[in-house]
Design a protein around this motif. Structure first.
Motif, short mmCIF file in Angstrom:
data_model
loop_
_atom_site.label_atom_id
_atom_site.label_comp_id
_atom_site.label_asym_id
_atom_site.label_seq_id
_atom_site.Cartn_x
_atom_site.Cartn_y
_atom_site.Cartn_z
N SER A 1 0.91 -1.36 0.11
CA SER A 1 -0.15 0.01 0.02
C SER A 1 0.94 1.22 0.05
N ALA A 2 1.94 1.19 0.86
CA ALA A 2 2.96 2.42 0.83
C ALA A 2 3.66 2.50 -0.65
N ALA A 3 3.81 1.45 -0.92
CA ALA A 3 4.52 1.55 -2.26
C ALA A 3 3.61 2.02 -3.68
N GLN A 4 2.17 1.82 -3.35
CA GLN A 4 1.33 2.39 -4.31
C GLN A 4 1.13 3.91 -4.10
N ASP A 5 1.59 4.30 -2.83
CA ASP A 5 1.53 5.80 -2.52
C ASP A 5 2.50 6.63 -3.32
N VAL A 6 3.95 5.90 -3.26
CA VAL A 6 5.03 6.38 -4.01
C VAL A 6 4.54 6.38 -5.51
N VAL B 1 14.81 1.29 -10.54
CA VAL B 1 14.09 0.66 -9.15
C VAL B 1 14.19 1.61 -8.02
N TRP B 2 12.77 1.73 -7.37
CA TRP B 2 12.60 2.22 -6.14
C TRP B 2 12.63 1.68 -4.83
N PHE B 3 13.32 2.14 -3.87
CA PHE B 3 13.45 1.24 -2.83
C PHE B 3 12.79 2.08 -1.54
N THR B 4 12.27 1.87 -0.45
CA THR B 4 12.08 2.60 0.74
C THR B 4 12.35 1.87 1.96
N ASP B 5 13.27 2.55 2.81
CA ASP B 5 13.94 1.86 3.88
C ASP B 5 12.91 1.75 4.87
N ASP B 6 13.27 1.09 5.91
CA ASP B 6 12.42 0.63 7.20
C ASP B 6 12.00 2.00 8.02
#
Length: 456
Positions: A368-373, A408-413
Motif C-alpha cells: 500500500s505504501a509503495a502504491q502511494d509512492v 528501481v525505487w526502494f523504501t527503507d524501514d
C-alpha cells in the motif's frame, strides 16, 4: 526483427516494435495538427458500389458477410458484386469523399482533415505489402472550387512530416495528369487513361515493353510511343523540366495548364524543401480519380520497397447533385514504412515498455505504501509500476531488467527513499514528490540508428 507470422499479410508487432510504430504515428499527428488539419475517423466498411465507383480494383476488395447468411446477404450474385453489399475499405480517400458529401452541411470549407486508420487490401503479401495495414492521410477539400495553392501546400506538409521520421532520405516524385494527358492528346493518342496505365508500368517492365503495350493495345505508332517515353524520361529537381517538355515540340492547351501547375509545386519545393521534391514525368498513378497533381514517394536506397506516400488532386471524386467537392491529398503507408524501419534496423526504441520506475517491496505489507509512492510519481508524469510481491531485491531488480525498466525505487524501514539506475548501478537518496529521471529516460525515445552511429 524477423518472425514467422501465423497469418500472412496481417502484421503484429512486439511491444518494442509497436513503440516505434507509435512514434511514427505520434510524429505524423503532431505535424499534421501543426498545419491545422483536423482528425476524423470513418467506418471500416463501405458499400461495394461506393468502393468500386472509381478505378477497377475489385479483385483486391474484401467483402463482408455473416458466416450464416441468407441469399439476400451474399456479396456476390451471379458472379458480380452486389453494389449494396458491404466491404472493407481499401483506402481512406474513397470513404473520405463519401464522408464529405454526407456531412457537407456541417463542415467549414476548405476542409482540412487527417485520418489515421487501418485499411484492407487482398494483395499477395510481401515486405511492404500487407493485407491489413495502417495509412495516414491528409486532404484539403473545397466546395465548388479549390485553389491550386493547396496542391503546393500538401506536398510541403508531407515533406516536413517525413523529414521528422527516423527514415532514410526520401524523394517526392511529382507529376501532373493534365500535363501528361495534354501531351498524349497533342501527339494523337486520345485514350489517355490507357496510355497512363501503360506508363504506370514503366519501372516494372521497362521502356521497351511499355512501347510494345502502347502499340499493341492503343494502336500507337513507333513515333508516338517514342514521344510518350521521352516525356516519361524527364526528371528534374528544379523547374528546368518545363523547357525540356517544350523541346519535345508538342502543343496542347491542357499540357500548358499542367506544366504551369507542376512548375508552381516544384518552384515552392526548391525554396522550402530543397532536395526533397522532384518533377518526375513518369509518375502516372493507376486510379482513375486523379485529375491534376500526382505524387509518389520513395526512400533513397530502398526504391524496391515501392511508394511510401502517394496521392494527388481529384476534382470529381466527391459530388452531390451539381455540387462538387474538389480535393487534394496524400497518403502515407505507415505499415510499409514501419516494416522497413524494423527489418533494416533503421531505428530503435530506448526500452521495450513505457515504465520508467519499478517500486520494489520490502515486504508484502509495504504494498500500500509503495502504491502511494507510485501515485506521487505518476502525478508528475513518471510511468511507474509496483512490484507484485516482496521477493529478494536482486530478483526484483532482475524483473525490472527483463522488462526494460531503467530505475528501481526502494523504501527503507525508516521511511527514507532511494532510487537505483540498474544500468549503471548508481543509487541515490530520492523524494517521491520531487525526484524525476533524466529527460531522456522520462519517456521512451525512438532514435535513428544512423544518428546513433554518426554520434559514436
Amino acid at each position: 526483427m524477423a518472425r514467422t507470422a501465423s497469418l500472412s499479410g496481417f502484421p503484429e508487432w512486439l511491444p518494442e516494435e509497436r513503440l516505434v510504430e507509435l512514434h511514427v504515428l505520434d510524429t505524423l499527428r503532431r505535424v499534421f495538427e501543426l498545419h491545422g488539419f483536423a482528425s476524423i475517423e470513418t467506418r471500416a466498411v463501405e458499400t461495394v458500389g461506393q468502393l468500386l465507383r472509381k478505378g477497377e480494383i475489385d479483385k483486391e476488395v474484401y467483402g463482408l458477410s455473416r458466416l450464416q447468411e441468407d441469399e439476400s446477404e451474399n456479396p456476390v450474385k451471379g458472379g458480380k458484386a452486389d453494389p449494396h453489399a458491404l466491404a472493407l475499405h481499401f483506402d481512406l480517400t474513397v470513404p473520405f469523399a463519401r464522408y464529405v458529401v454526407e456531412n457537407a452541411g456541417y463542415l467549414a470549407f476548405p476542409f482540412r482533415r487527417y485520418q489515421i486508420q487501418k485499411v484492407w487490401r487482398g494483395e499477395r503479401p510481401q515486405e511492404g505489402r500487407a493485407r491489413e495495414f495502417t495509412q495516414a492521410d491528409i486532404d484539403v477539400v473545397g466546395d465548388g472550387e479549390l485553389p491550386f495553392r493547396y496542391d503546393v501546400e500538401i506536398a510541403l506538409v508531407i515533406a516536413e512530416a517525413l523529414s521528422a521520421l527516423p527514415i532514410p532520405d526520401f524523394r517526392l516524385r511529382v507529376n501532373n495528369r493534365k500535363l501528361a494527358e495534354g501531351f498524349y492528346r497533342g501527339i494523337g493518342l486520345d485514350d489517355t487513361a490507357g496510355v497512363l496505365r501503360s506508363i504506370d508500368k514503366l519501372e516494372k517492365i521497362g521502356p521497351a515493353k511499355v512501347a510494345e503495350l502502347l502499340k499493341a493495345e492503343l494502336g500507337a505508332t513507333d513515333q508516338q510511343a517514342q514521344k510518350a517515353l521521352e516525356l516519361a524520361g524527364i526528371r528534374t529537381e528544379d523547374t528546368s523540366f518545363v523547357e525540356q517538355v517544350r523541346a519535345l515540340g508538342v502543343s496542347n492547351e491542357l499540357l500548358e495548364e499542367g506544366l504551369s501547375e507542376l512548375e508552381q509545386v516544384i518552384e515552392a519545393a526548391v525554396q522550402r524543401a530543397p532536395g526533397k521534391v522532384l518533377a518526375d514525368l513518369s509518375i502516372a498513378r493507376g486510379l482513375d480519380y486523379y485529375t491534376g497533381t500526382v505524387v509518389e514517394t520513395v526512400l533513397v536506397g530502398h526504391e524496391q520497397l515501392g511508394s511510401i506516400c502517394s496521392g494527388g488532386r481529384y476534382d470529381a471524386l466527391a459530388s452531390k447533385g451539381n455540387r462538387k467537392f474538389p480535393g487534394v491529398g496524400l497518403s502515407i503507408g505507415v505499415t510499409r514504412l514501419v516494416s522497413r524501419i524494423l527489418s533494416q534496423d533503421l531505428a530503435k526504441a530506448s526500452r521495450s515498455v513505457p515504465t520508467a520506475v519499478l517500486v520494489a517491496l520490502t515486504s508484502d505489507e509495504s504494498w500500500s505504501a509503495a502504491q502511494d509512492v507510485a501515485a506521487q510519481l505518476r502525478s508528475r508524469g513518471i510511468a511507474t509500476e509496483v512490484a507484485a510481491k516482496a521477493e529478494k531485491f536482486g530478483k526484483q531488480i532482475k524483473f525490472a531488467d527483463r522488462r526494460g525498466i531503467p530505475f528501481v525505487w526502494f523504501t527503507d524501514d525508516d521511511g527514507t527513499h532511494q532510487v537505483k539506475d540498474i544500468r549503471t548501478g548508481d543509487q541515490v537518496v530520492a523524494f517521491p514528490e520531487t525526484w524525476a529521471p533524466p529527460a531522456e529516460d522520462l519517456a521512451v525515445q525512438v532514435v535513428s540508428t544512423a544518428a546513433v552511429a554518426s554520434a559514436v
